[in-house]
Motif scaffolding. Sequence first.
Motif, PDB file in Angstrom:
ATOM      1  N   ASP A  41       0.768  -1.228   0.130  1.00 18.78           N
ATOM      2  CA  ASP A  41       0.068   0.052  -0.005  1.00 18.78           C
ATOM      3  C   ASP A  41       0.783   1.323   0.062  1.00 18.78           C
ATOM      4  OD1 ASP A  41      -1.985   1.755   0.237  1.00 18.78           O
ATOM      5  OD2 ASP A  41      -2.834   1.038   2.142  1.00 18.78           O
ATOM      6  N   CYS A  42       1.406   1.565   1.144  1.00 17.13           N
ATOM      7  CA  CYS A  42       2.351   3.164   1.409  1.00 17.13           C
ATOM      8  C   CYS A  42       3.352   2.915   0.701  1.00 17.13           C
ATOM      9  CB  CYS A  42       2.450   3.183   2.940  1.00 17.13           C
ATOM     10  SG  CYS A  42       3.517   2.165   3.512  1.00 17.13           S
ATOM     11  N   GLN A  43       4.124   1.877   0.575  1.00 13.47           N
ATOM     12  CA  GLN A  43       5.576   1.697  -0.057  1.00 13.47           C
ATOM     13  C   GLN A  43       6.458   2.623   0.736  1.00 13.47           C
ATOM     14  OE1 GLN A  43       5.667   1.114  -4.365  1.00 13.47           O
ATOM     15  NE2 GLN A  43       3.566   1.992  -4.492  1.00 13.47           N
ATOM     16  N   GLY A  45       7.049   1.834   4.409  1.00 15.36           N
ATOM     17  CA  GLY A  45       7.334   1.420   5.687  1.00 15.36           C
ATOM     18  C   GLY A  45       6.488   1.653   6.869  1.00 15.36           C
ATOM     19  N   ASN A  46       4.935   2.230   6.514  1.00 20.74           N
ATOM     20  CA  ASN A  46       4.075   2.767   7.482  1.00 20.74           C
ATOM     21  C   ASN A  46       2.883   1.681   7.792  1.00 20.74           C
ATOM     22  OD1 ASN A  46       5.330   5.094   8.207  1.00 20.74           O
ATOM     23  ND2 ASN A  46       4.521   5.928   6.171  1.00 20.74           N
ATOM     24  N   CYS A  47       2.552   0.980   6.584  1.00 22.25           N
ATOM     25  CA  CYS A  47       1.206   0.333   6.724  1.00 22.25           C
ATOM     26  C   CYS A  47       1.216  -1.242   7.130  1.00 22.25           C
ATOM     27  CB  CYS A  47       0.524   0.506   5.523  1.00 22.25           C
ATOM     28  SG  CYS A  47       1.171  -0.499   4.119  1.00 22.25           S
ATOM     29  N   GLY A  48       2.434  -1.860   6.781  1.00 25.36           N
ATOM     30  CA  GLY A  48       2.728  -3.149   7.214  1.00 25.36           C
ATOM     31  C   GLY A  48       1.996  -4.158   6.132  1.00 25.36           C
ATOM     32  N   SER A  49       1.450  -3.709   5.126  1.00 21.04           N
ATOM     33  CA  SER A  49       0.811  -4.602   4.184  1.00 21.04           C
ATOM     34  C   SER A  49       1.649  -5.576   3.497  1.00 21.04           C
ATOM     35  CB  SER A  49      -0.169  -3.911   3.397  1.00 21.04           C
ATOM     36  OG  SER A  49       0.409  -2.994   2.535  1.00 21.04           O
ATOM     37  N   CYS A  50       3.203  -5.138   3.253  1.00 22.10           N
ATOM     38  CA  CYS A  50       3.979  -5.755   2.334  1.00 22.10           C
ATOM     39  C   CYS A  50       5.011  -6.637   3.233  1.00 22.10           C
ATOM     40  CB  CYS A  50       4.917  -4.916   1.837  1.00 22.10           C
ATOM     41  SG  CYS A  50       6.205  -4.061   2.710  1.00 22.10           S
ATOM     42  N   CYS A 105       9.240  -3.442   1.157  1.00 23.11           N
ATOM     43  CA  CYS A 105       9.322  -2.074   0.686  1.00 23.11           C
ATOM     44  C   CYS A 105      10.523  -1.461   1.436  1.00 23.11           C
ATOM     45  CB  CYS A 105       7.966  -1.159   0.936  1.00 23.11           C
ATOM     46  SG  CYS A 105       7.589  -0.521   2.456  1.00 23.11           S
TER      47      CYS A 105
HETATM   48 FE1  FES Z   1       3.457  -0.099   3.431  1.00 21.69          FE
HETATM   49 FE2  FES Z   1       5.463  -1.681   2.899  1.00 21.69          FE
HETATM   50  S1  FES Z   1       3.734  -0.978   1.604  1.00 21.69           S
HETATM   51  S2  FES Z   1       4.818  -0.963   4.829  1.00 21.69           S
END
Ligand code: FES
Length: 125
Positions: A41-43, A45-50, A105
């Motif tokens: 999602d955010c790319q 380091g904030n959302c944790g989805s990756c 990311c």
């Molecule tokens: Fe959000 Fe990596 S895409 S933390």
Amino acid sequence: MANVTFSSPRMAKDITVYAVAGDRGTVLAVAKQHKIPIPFDCQDGNCGSCVVEVVHLNAPTKYSKYGIALTEEEKETLRQIGKISKDEVYEAEVNDMAPRHRLACQCFVRNEDILVRFEGDETLP
Ligand code: FES
């Protein structure tokens, strides 16, 4: 040499790609380049989805032969999603040892073979 093998229940089989020198970037960038469906999602380091599990295949121990430097942001995000333990934070801060989970990311591909496992969002096709 840097072979990156991606493994996930979301893929019919494991896929190994060769990340050439000078063109390595993050695990997420390599995945996107090869159409590997790591969620993101955010790319930033904030959302944790990756979140992914990274196994260092040629390392003499379970750790990378390269020291890692986790950013405060990556540590905090991994902590919030329950993917890093206090011991792993200590090992990362004191001994530059990579934790089991990373954010794709924020994790750079280097000159070593790695296995990247991810689950992903099971609600997606
Ligand atoms: Fe959000 Fe990596 S895409 S933390």
